[in-house]
Design a protein around this motif. Structure first.
Motif, PDB file in Angstrom:
ATOM      1  N   ARG A  63     -14.328 -88.230  57.643  1.00  0.00           N
ATOM      2  CA  ARG A  63     -12.867 -88.105  57.726  1.00  0.00           C
ATOM      3  C   ARG A  63     -12.372 -86.757  57.225  1.00  0.00           C
ATOM      4  O   ARG A  63     -11.343 -86.266  57.681  1.00  0.00           O
ATOM      5  CB  ARG A  63     -12.191 -89.239  56.959  1.00  0.00           C
ATOM      6  N   LEU A  64     -13.112 -86.136  56.283  1.00  0.00           N
ATOM      7  CA  LEU A  64     -12.672 -84.856  55.723  1.00  0.00           C
ATOM      8  C   LEU A  64     -13.084 -83.652  56.565  1.00  0.00           C
ATOM      9  O   LEU A  64     -12.459 -82.600  56.484  1.00  0.00           O
ATOM     10  CB  LEU A  64     -13.198 -84.691  54.295  1.00  0.00           C
ATOM     11  N   ARG A  65     -14.113 -83.776  57.370  1.00  0.00           N
ATOM     12  CA  ARG A  65     -14.577 -82.640  58.177  1.00  0.00           C
ATOM     13  C   ARG A  65     -13.481 -82.048  59.063  1.00  0.00           C
ATOM     14  O   ARG A  65     -13.349 -80.828  59.132  1.00  0.00           O
ATOM     15  CB  ARG A  65     -15.808 -83.041  58.990  1.00  0.00           C
ATOM     16  N   PRO A  66     -12.676 -82.861  59.754  1.00  0.00           N
ATOM     17  CA  PRO A  66     -11.600 -82.269  60.566  1.00  0.00           C
ATOM     18  C   PRO A  66     -10.559 -81.504  59.739  1.00  0.00           C
ATOM     19  O   PRO A  66      -9.784 -80.734  60.281  1.00  0.00           O
ATOM     20  CB  PRO A  66     -10.951 -83.481  61.256  1.00  0.00           C
ATOM     21  N   HIS A  67     -10.563 -81.713  58.424  1.00  0.00           N
ATOM     22  CA  HIS A  67      -9.629 -81.014  57.537  1.00  0.00           C
ATOM     23  C   HIS A  67     -10.286 -79.795  56.895  1.00  0.00           C
ATOM     24  O   HIS A  67      -9.775 -79.246  55.923  1.00  0.00           O
ATOM     25  CB  HIS A  67      -9.120 -81.970  56.458  1.00  0.00           C
ATOM     26  N   GLY A  68     -11.430 -79.397  57.432  1.00  0.00           N
ATOM     27  CA  GLY A  68     -12.085 -78.174  56.975  1.00  0.00           C
ATOM     28  C   GLY A  68     -13.120 -78.350  55.888  1.00  0.00           C
ATOM     29  O   GLY A  68     -13.656 -77.370  55.379  1.00  0.00           O
ATOM     30  N   ALA A  69     -13.428 -79.576  55.496  1.00  0.00           N
ATOM     31  CA  ALA A  69     -14.414 -79.799  54.432  1.00  0.00           C
ATOM     32  C   ALA A  69     -15.798 -79.344  54.886  1.00  0.00           C
ATOM     33  O   ALA A  69     -16.238 -79.669  55.984  1.00  0.00           O
ATOM     34  CB  ALA A  69     -14.458 -81.272  54.054  1.00  0.00           C
ATOM     35  N   GLU A  70     -16.453 -78.573  54.021  1.00  0.00           N
ATOM     36  CA  GLU A  70     -17.810 -78.089  54.293  1.00  0.00           C
ATOM     37  C   GLU A  70     -18.667 -78.346  53.072  1.00  0.00           C
ATOM     38  O   GLU A  70     -18.278 -77.993  51.950  1.00  0.00           O
ATOM     39  CB  GLU A  70     -17.800 -76.588  54.568  1.00  0.00           C
ATOM     40  N   LEU A  71     -19.844 -78.953  53.279  1.00  0.00           N
ATOM     41  CA  LEU A  71     -20.756 -79.175  52.165  1.00  0.00           C
ATOM     42  C   LEU A  71     -21.183 -77.843  51.572  1.00  0.00           C
ATOM     43  O   LEU A  71     -21.477 -76.901  52.296  1.00  0.00           O
ATOM     44  CB  LEU A  71     -21.998 -79.942  52.611  1.00  0.00           C
ATOM     45  N   LEU A  72     -21.210 -77.771  50.251  1.00  0.00           N
ATOM     46  CA  LEU A  72     -21.657 -76.564  49.561  1.00  0.00           C
ATOM     47  C   LEU A  72     -23.180 -76.500  49.573  1.00  0.00           C
ATOM     48  O   LEU A  72     -23.759 -75.452  49.770  1.00  0.00           O
ATOM     49  CB  LEU A  72     -21.151 -76.598  48.115  1.00  0.00           C
ATOM     50  N   GLY A  73     -23.787 -77.609  49.328  1.00  0.00           N
ATOM     51  CA  GLY A  73     -25.246 -77.738  49.342  1.00  0.00           C
ATOM     52  C   GLY A  73     -25.603 -78.913  50.221  1.00  0.00           C
ATOM     53  O   GLY A  73     -25.260 -78.943  51.392  1.00  0.00           O
ATOM     54  N   GLU A  74     -26.232 -79.906  49.618  1.00  0.00           N
ATOM     55  CA  GLU A  74     -26.642 -81.098  50.352  1.00  0.00           C
ATOM     56  C   GLU A  74     -26.061 -82.343  49.694  1.00  0.00           C
ATOM     57  O   GLU A  74     -25.726 -82.335  48.519  1.00  0.00           O
ATOM     58  CB  GLU A  74     -28.162 -81.222  50.340  1.00  0.00           C
ATOM     59  N   LEU A  75     -26.007 -83.403  50.453  1.00  0.00           N
ATOM     60  CA  LEU A  75     -25.712 -84.722  49.921  1.00  0.00           C
ATOM     61  C   LEU A  75     -27.012 -85.215  49.302  1.00  0.00           C
ATOM     62  O   LEU A  75     -28.036 -85.276  49.981  1.00  0.00           O
ATOM     63  CB  LEU A  75     -25.257 -85.651  51.054  1.00  0.00           C
ATOM     64  N   VAL A  76     -27.003 -85.507  48.000  1.00  0.00           N
ATOM     65  CA  VAL A  76     -28.237 -85.893  47.312  1.00  0.00           C
ATOM     66  C   VAL A  76     -28.077 -87.250  46.648  1.00  0.00           C
ATOM     67  O   VAL A  76     -26.966 -87.678  46.326  1.00  0.00           O
ATOM     68  CB  VAL A  76     -28.655 -84.849  46.241  1.00  0.00           C
ATOM     69  N   GLN A  77     -29.211 -87.891  46.460  1.00  0.00           N
ATOM     70  CA  GLN A  77     -29.228 -89.129  45.687  1.00  0.00           C
ATOM     71  C   GLN A  77     -29.801 -88.800  44.319  1.00  0.00           C
ATOM     72  O   GLN A  77     -30.900 -88.260  44.214  1.00  0.00           O
ATOM     73  CB  GLN A  77     -30.066 -90.207  46.373  1.00  0.00           C
ATOM     74  N   TYR A  78     -29.051 -89.121  43.276  1.00  0.00           N
ATOM     75  CA  TYR A  78     -29.496 -88.884  41.907  1.00  0.00           C
ATOM     76  C   TYR A  78     -30.081 -90.183  41.377  1.00  0.00           C
ATOM     77  O   TYR A  78     -29.369 -91.170  41.197  1.00  0.00           O
ATOM     78  CB  TYR A  78     -28.327 -88.415  41.036  1.00  0.00           C
ATOM     79  N   GLU A  79     -31.405 -90.158  41.181  1.00  0.00           N
ATOM     80  CA  GLU A  79     -32.150 -91.333  40.748  1.00  0.00           C
ATOM     81  C   GLU A  79     -31.738 -92.516  41.615  1.00  0.00           C
ATOM     82  O   GLU A  79     -31.616 -92.384  42.818  1.00  0.00           O
ATOM     83  CB  GLU A  79     -31.957 -91.558  39.245  1.00  0.00           C
ATOM     84  N   ASN A  80     -31.528 -93.663  41.019  1.00  0.00           N
ATOM     85  CA  ASN A  80     -31.058 -94.824  41.788  1.00  0.00           C
ATOM     86  C   ASN A  80     -29.620 -95.150  41.438  1.00  0.00           C
ATOM     87  O   ASN A  80     -29.189 -96.286  41.565  1.00  0.00           O
ATOM     88  CB  ASN A  80     -31.954 -96.043  41.518  1.00  0.00           C
ATOM     89  N   SER A  81     -28.881 -94.113  40.985  1.00  0.00           N
ATOM     90  CA  SER A  81     -27.539 -94.344  40.458  1.00  0.00           C
ATOM     91  C   SER A  81     -26.409 -93.914  41.381  1.00  0.00           C
ATOM     92  O   SER A  81     -25.444 -94.639  41.569  1.00  0.00           O
ATOM     93  CB  SER A  81     -27.369 -93.603  39.132  1.00  0.00           C
TER      94      SER A  81
END
Length: 144
Positions: free
Chosen positions: A105-123
Motif C-alpha cells: 500500500r505504501l509503494r504507490p506513495h513513494g516508499a522504498e526499502l532502504l535495505g531488506e525486509l528481514v526476520q529477526y530471530e523468531n520475534s
C-alpha cells in the motif's frame, strides 16, 4: 517531571503527499493549522515564520506525528538520501500487523526499502524504508 512524549515533528516539502503516505500507513489526521506570528518566530528561532502543520495520530491514540511545511522562511535542504547512520538522522518506527500488505500500500506513495525486509530471530519481521521528504520509517511486525 516529564509526563509523556507528545509528538514528533518532521519538516516536509509536500504536506499533501506526506499526509497521504501516513494516512495509508494507518495514522489519522487529527487536525491542521497554519501558524505564524512573533510567538512562533521566537519559539523556533527564525524570523517571518509561516508554516502549515498537520497533526497525525496513531490508531491507539497514544502517538502523534506533526508534519510541518514551511511557507516562510524557505526550507533548508538536507540530503534526502542520507544513510541511517547519519549524525542527527531521525527514524520513526511503527508496529504493523501485516507487513506485506502495508509495504504494498505504501509503494504507490513513494516508499522504498532502504535495505531488506528481514526476520529477526523468531520475534519480528523488520524493515527500514524511505518515505516523503526522505523520512526514514521503520516497520515492525511481531511474529506469533
Amino acid at each position: 517531571m516529564m509526563q509523556r512524549l507528545d509528538n514528533i515533528a518532521i519538516v516536509v516539502d509536500d504536506l499533501e503527499a506526506a499526509k497521504a503516505f501516513f494516512t495509508e500507513l494507518g495514522l489519522e489526521l487529527e487536525g491542521e493549522a497554519t501558524v505564524e506570528g512573533s510567538e512562533v518566530d521566537r519559539l523556533v528561532g527564525l524570523e517571518g515564520v509561516r508554516s502549515d502543520i498537520a497533526m497525525m495520530r496513531t490508531p491507539d491514540g497514544h502517538g502523534r506525528l506533526e508534519l510541518t511545511k514551511y511557507q516562510s522562511p524557505s526550507i533548508r535542504a538536507s540530503d534526502p538520501q542520507a544513510p541511517a547512520n547519519t549524525l542527527g538522522a531521525h527514524r520513526v518506527m511503527f508496529a504493523v500487523s501485516n507487513m506485506d500488505d502495508v509495504l504494498e500500500r505504501l509503494r504507490p506513495h513513494g516508499a522504498e526499502l532502504l535495505g531488506e525486509l528481514v526476520q529477526y530471530e523468531n520475534s519480528y519481521r523488520l524493515c527500514y524504508l524511505r518515505g516523503p521528504a526522505g523520512i526514514l520509517v521503520a516497520l515492525a511486525e511481531q511474529l506469533t
